[in-house]
Design a protein around this motif. Sequence first.
Motif, PDB file in Angstrom:
ATOM      1  N   UNK A  60       0.822  -1.215   0.000  1.00  0.00           N
ATOM      2  CA  UNK A  60       0.000   0.000   0.000  1.00  0.00           C
ATOM      3  C   UNK A  60       0.855   1.264   0.000  1.00  0.00           C
ATOM      4  N   UNK A  61       2.142   1.139   0.267  1.00  0.00           N
ATOM      5  CA  UNK A  61       3.064   2.269   0.333  1.00  0.00           C
ATOM      6  C   UNK A  61       3.621   2.628  -1.047  1.00  0.00           C
ATOM      7  N   UNK A  62       3.380   1.785  -2.026  1.00  0.00           N
ATOM      8  CA  UNK A  62       3.868   1.985  -3.391  1.00  0.00           C
ATOM      9  C   UNK A  62       3.176   3.191  -4.021  1.00  0.00           C
ATOM     10  N   UNK A  63       3.752   3.938  -4.913  1.00  0.00           N
ATOM     11  CA  UNK A  63       5.047   3.738  -5.567  1.00  0.00           C
ATOM     12  C   UNK A  63       6.193   4.489  -4.902  1.00  0.00           C
ATOM     13  N   UNK A  64       5.922   5.442  -4.015  1.00  0.00           N
ATOM     14  CA  UNK A  64       7.011   6.250  -3.448  1.00  0.00           C
ATOM     15  C   UNK A  64       7.606   5.622  -2.195  1.00  0.00           C
ATOM     16  N   UNK A  65       6.848   4.747  -1.522  1.00  0.00           N
ATOM     17  CA  UNK A  65       7.325   4.048  -0.327  1.00  0.00           C
ATOM     18  C   UNK A  65       7.725   5.013   0.787  1.00  0.00           C
ATOM     19  N   UNK A  66       6.857   5.999   1.040  1.00  0.00           N
ATOM     20  CA  UNK A  66       7.159   6.997   2.074  1.00  0.00           C
ATOM     21  C   UNK A  66       7.307   6.375   3.452  1.00  0.00           C
ATOM     22  N   UNK A  95      13.134  -6.392  -1.348  1.00  0.00           N
ATOM     23  CA  UNK A  95      12.558  -5.059  -1.166  1.00  0.00           C
ATOM     24  C   UNK A  95      12.530  -4.323  -2.500  1.00  0.00           C
ATOM     25  N   UNK A  96      11.570  -3.393  -2.688  1.00  0.00           N
ATOM     26  CA  UNK A  96      11.537  -2.587  -3.904  1.00  0.00           C
ATOM     27  C   UNK A  96      12.827  -1.761  -4.037  1.00  0.00           C
ATOM     28  N   UNK A  97      13.204  -1.465  -5.286  1.00  0.00           N
ATOM     29  CA  UNK A  97      14.463  -0.746  -5.538  1.00  0.00           C
ATOM     30  C   UNK A  97      14.577   0.561  -4.765  1.00  0.00           C
ATOM     31  N   UNK A  98      13.490   1.319  -4.673  1.00  0.00           N
ATOM     32  CA  UNK A  98      13.540   2.605  -3.966  1.00  0.00           C
ATOM     33  C   UNK A  98      13.923   2.391  -2.504  1.00  0.00           C
TER      34      UNK A  98
END
Length: 122
Positions: A60-66, A95-98
């Motif tokens: 749910x934090x995608x796409x910026x992953x704040x 984990x996502x790249x960001x």
Amino acid sequence: MAGDGEPGQRPGLSGAVAGGARERGSVGQKGGAVSLAGSAEQGAVEGAGGVRVAEDSVDEDSPAYWLCQKVVFSLGEIGTPEAREHLRRMTTLSWPDVVRWHAAVELGVEDELGFDEEQMLR
């Protein structure tokens, strides 16, 4: 404070805060709890609680992953060996790249892991 963990340790307030955030609320509400968890006290309990919040919220934090970024920054501020180990785990491919990049930056290993800063900041 006796009975709240190991001798000489402060009670796990922030672990409880992070656990409560994981159980309820939006990503924004959880982010506030993570900020509190990162600054309330130092140690592995806080790091583990923050990482669990990030793991539970990554979709749910995608796409910026704040929220994940707040966890990473909190772990960097905590700076204990345990917190750094949590950061190291957050640089893995699961984990996502960001998130991986921010964790690598906190550890100072982004170049070693082959991240292109310009690409990551787009």
